[in-house]
Design a protein around this motif. Structure first.
Motif, PDB file in Angstrom:
ATOM      1  N   LEU A 190      59.030  -4.352   4.368  1.00 43.80           N
ATOM      2  CA  LEU A 190      58.473  -4.516   5.708  1.00 43.80           C
ATOM      3  C   LEU A 190      59.274  -5.562   6.467  1.00 43.80           C
ATOM      4  N   GLY A 191      60.448  -5.146   6.933  1.00 42.32           N
ATOM      5  CA  GLY A 191      61.352  -6.080   7.579  1.00 42.32           C
ATOM      6  C   GLY A 191      61.537  -5.823   9.057  1.00 42.32           C
ATOM      7  N   THR A 192      62.789  -5.671   9.475  1.00 41.20           N
ATOM      8  CA  THR A 192      63.120  -5.525  10.889  1.00 41.20           C
ATOM      9  C   THR A 192      62.500  -4.279  11.500  1.00 41.20           C
ATOM     10  N   GLY A 193      62.472  -3.174  10.733  1.00 44.50           N
ATOM     11  CA  GLY A 193      61.856  -1.951  11.234  1.00 44.50           C
ATOM     12  C   GLY A 193      60.388  -2.150  11.564  1.00 44.50           C
ATOM     13  N   PHE A 194      59.695  -2.899  10.736  1.00 46.13           N
ATOM     14  CA  PHE A 194      58.285  -3.208  10.957  1.00 46.13           C
ATOM     15  C   PHE A 194      58.096  -3.970  12.265  1.00 46.13           C
ATOM     16  N   THR A 228      51.574   8.020  21.541  1.00 43.60           N
ATOM     17  CA  THR A 228      52.159   6.777  21.048  1.00 43.60           C
ATOM     18  C   THR A 228      53.569   6.978  20.499  1.00 43.60           C
ATOM     19  N   LEU A 229      53.721   7.923  19.560  1.00 42.72           N
ATOM     20  CA  LEU A 229      55.030   8.112  18.929  1.00 42.72           C
ATOM     21  C   LEU A 229      56.105   8.576  19.908  1.00 42.72           C
ATOM     22  N   PRO A 230      55.829   9.565  20.795  1.00 44.29           N
ATOM     23  CA  PRO A 230      56.877   9.925  21.762  1.00 44.29           C
ATOM     24  C   PRO A 230      57.275   8.775  22.682  1.00 44.29           C
ATOM     25  N   ALA A 231      56.313   7.874  22.982  1.00 42.76           N
ATOM     26  CA  ALA A 231      56.610   6.757  23.878  1.00 42.76           C
ATOM     27  C   ALA A 231      57.470   5.684  23.217  1.00 42.76           C
ATOM     28  N   MET A 232      57.510   5.675  21.892  1.00 47.31           N
ATOM     29  CA  MET A 232      58.289   4.650  21.191  1.00 47.31           C
ATOM     30  C   MET A 232      59.400   5.271  20.332  1.00 47.31           C
ATOM     31  N   LYS A 233      59.989   6.370  20.813  1.00 48.33           N
ATOM     32  CA  LYS A 233      61.077   7.011  20.074  1.00 48.33           C
ATOM     33  C   LYS A 233      62.280   6.092  19.833  1.00 48.33           C
ATOM     34  N   PRO A 234      62.676   5.256  20.811  1.00 48.84           N
ATOM     35  CA  PRO A 234      63.805   4.348  20.515  1.00 48.84           C
ATOM     36  C   PRO A 234      63.526   3.441  19.323  1.00 48.84           C
ATOM     37  N   GLN A 235      62.289   2.918  19.238  1.00 47.00           N
ATOM     38  CA  GLN A 235      61.940   2.057  18.108  1.00 47.00           C
ATOM     39  C   GLN A 235      61.875   2.862  16.803  1.00 47.00           C
ATOM     40  N   LEU A 236      61.411   4.109  16.890  1.00 52.46           N
ATOM     41  CA  LEU A 236      61.375   4.959  15.701  1.00 52.46           C
ATOM     42  C   LEU A 236      62.787   5.223  15.185  1.00 52.46           C
ATOM     43  N   MET A 237      63.714   5.480  16.099  1.00 52.88           N
ATOM     44  CA  MET A 237      65.107   5.707  15.712  1.00 52.88           C
ATOM     45  C   MET A 237      65.693   4.452  15.070  1.00 52.88           C
ATOM     46  N   PHE A 238      65.471   3.307  15.704  1.00 49.89           N
ATOM     47  CA  PHE A 238      66.000   2.045  15.181  1.00 49.89           C
ATOM     48  C   PHE A 238      65.414   1.751  13.803  1.00 49.89           C
ATOM     49  N   GLY A 239      64.095   1.938  13.665  1.00 52.70           N
ATOM     50  CA  GLY A 239      63.452   1.699  12.377  1.00 52.70           C
ATOM     51  C   GLY A 239      63.989   2.619  11.296  1.00 52.70           C
ATOM     52  N   ALA A 240      64.254   3.876  11.655  1.00 51.42           N
ATOM     53  CA  ALA A 240      64.786   4.836  10.685  1.00 51.42           C
ATOM     54  C   ALA A 240      66.167   4.409  10.206  1.00 51.42           C
ATOM     55  N   VAL A 241      67.014   3.986  11.143  1.00 57.93           N
ATOM     56  CA  VAL A 241      68.356   3.533  10.766  1.00 57.93           C
ATOM     57  C   VAL A 241      68.274   2.333   9.830  1.00 57.93           C
ATOM     58  N   MET A 242      67.404   1.375  10.152  1.00 51.19           N
ATOM     59  CA  MET A 242      67.278   0.173   9.330  1.00 51.19           C
ATOM     60  C   MET A 242      66.746   0.499   7.943  1.00 51.19           C
ATOM     61  N   GLN A 243      65.727   1.367   7.851  1.00 55.99           N
ATOM     62  CA  GLN A 243      65.139   1.694   6.554  1.00 55.99           C
ATOM     63  C   GLN A 243      66.103   2.499   5.700  1.00 55.99           C
ATOM     64  N   ILE A 244      66.852   3.421   6.312  1.00 53.81           N
ATOM     65  CA  ILE A 244      67.824   4.213   5.562  1.00 53.81           C
ATOM     66  C   ILE A 244      68.933   3.310   5.020  1.00 53.81           C
ATOM     67  N   THR A 245      69.437   2.432   5.890  1.00 54.80           N
ATOM     68  CA  THR A 245      70.490   1.504   5.460  1.00 54.80           C
ATOM     69  C   THR A 245      69.995   0.622   4.329  1.00 54.80           C
ATOM     70  N   GLN A 246      68.779   0.126   4.465  1.00 53.68           N
ATOM     71  CA  GLN A 246      68.202  -0.737   3.442  1.00 53.68           C
ATOM     72  C   GLN A 246      68.003   0.020   2.136  1.00 53.68           C
ATOM     73  N   ALA A 247      67.566   1.281   2.218  1.00 47.56           N
ATOM     74  CA  ALA A 247      67.293   2.058   1.019  1.00 47.56           C
ATOM     75  C   ALA A 247      68.568   2.384   0.249  1.00 47.56           C
ATOM     76  N   PHE A 248      69.654   2.706   0.963  1.00 46.98           N
ATOM     77  CA  PHE A 248      70.902   3.047   0.287  1.00 46.98           C
ATOM     78  C   PHE A 248      71.685   1.812  -0.161  1.00 46.98           C
ATOM     79  N   ALA A 249      71.386   0.658   0.432  1.00 43.56           N
ATOM     80  CA  ALA A 249      72.148  -0.559   0.132  1.00 43.56           C
ATOM     81  C   ALA A 249      71.424  -1.462  -0.862  1.00 43.56           C
TER      82      ALA A 249
END
Length: 314
Positions: A190-194, A228-249
């Motif tokens: 529960l880091g930056t994406g959170f 709610t989710l359509p209104a915060m798509k930029p944050q969803l994209m950013f969170g996805a990138v951060m979680q994927i990077t964290q998971a693979f690293a």
């Protein structure tokens, strides 16, 4: 008539000129000037190292001699000869498939719940959930919990309940290593994406919920999906990138709890394998090939997840 043709020709030439890259750069030169410091740093510290790693991956390079071109030899060795890499790749994919989506949805769920609170209580709960990801002593706590004698908190608790008859060496037993790493990584995730989800939820226009109610939205789950989710798509994209990077690293959690090498490489990941060749053996060409494979995995997964996120709210 001739004047009209000349005017039309002139307008066409102007339109073509305005469509050129040089014209757009000249017109927006102030904006590009403001972007220049970031772009220069991004190019030299991100783009250039990636390109250099891809180039070195086709060479034999030991930091002492000039790189020697070897073609696909490093990649052939990776997939056909390096059993440890294949095991670390398997472990990384398992960790990514489990911790990536689970931590992403946990971040979103906890952010959604915490956002319902107000004022200092919301700030306090945000700190409580975010703290493990920035706590430098987190591994000290987990080492105490997983100590392989009767004084370890987990062993002591389970022996007290009668679940265990004797203490278990949790991080020296192959079958326990990966499940323990998954649990600890989820606890740390529960880091930056959170935080980005918390910020995104607070910026949603409240009048959108009133309009949605008039359009037939009847419960909170429909509000979440269609508003709610359509209104915060930029944050969803950013969170996805951060979680994927964290998971693979994932690397630190394995190094701190299971060691390097771990028992039968049960806790090895692509990054720990990369660190072994890059910082211990100094085989930079081979390490670059490992890094390139990891980079392609991250990029491919990010593209897939972003395509899925575009369908949110449909």
């Amino acid at each position: 008539m001739a004047d009209e043709r000349n005017t039309s020709k002139t307008a066409l030439e102007i339109a073509k000129k305005q469509g050129t890259l040089s014209y757009r750069v000249k017109k927006s030169r102030v904006s590009y000037l403001m972007l220049a410091p970031y772009f220069i740093l991004f190019f030299f510290f991100t783009v250039l190292p990636v390109l250099m790693a891809v180039g070195f991956s086709f060479t034999y390079y030991n930091m002492l001699e000039m790189p020697q071109f070897v073609g696909w030899k490093n990649y052939i060795k990776l997939f056909l000869e390096d059993d440890i890499f294949m095991k670390s790749l398997k472990n990384t994919l398992i960790l990514a498939v489990v911790t990536g989506p689970v931590s992403y949805f946990l971040c979103l769920l906890f952010a959604w719940i915490i956002n319902e609170f107000r004022g200092k209580l919301r700030a306090f709960l945000t700190l409580i959930f975010y703290a493990p990801s920035i706590c430098g002593n987190a591994y000290v706590v987990w080492n105490l919990i997983l100590t392989g004698d009767r004084y370890g908190y987990l062993n002591g608790f389970l022996m007290e309940l009668g679940v265990l008859d004797e203490a278990k060496l949790w991080m020296q037993t192959e079958k326990y290593v990966l499940p323990v790493l998954i649990v600890v990584q989820l606890w740390l995730s529960l880091g930056t994406g959170f935080l980005s989800f918390i910020a995104g939820l607070q910026t949603v226009d409240k009048t959108m919920y009133e309009a949605a109610a008039l359009d037939g939205i009847k419960n909170r789950w429909q509000e979440l999906w269609y508003v709610t989710l359509p209104a915060m798509k930029p944050q969803l994209m950013f969170g996805a990138v951060m979680q994927i990077t964290q998971a693979f690293a994932i690397a630190d959690v394995s190094l701190q709890l299971a060691g390097n090498p771990s028992i039968n490489y049960a806790g090895a990941t692509v990054v720990t394998h990369l660190m072994d060749y890059g910082t211990v053996r100094l085989e930079m060409g081979y390490a670059s090939a490992i890094a390139t494979i990891l980079f392609l995995l991250m990029v491919g997964t990010n593209m897939l997840v972003q395509r899925l996120l575009r369908r949110v709210g449909e």
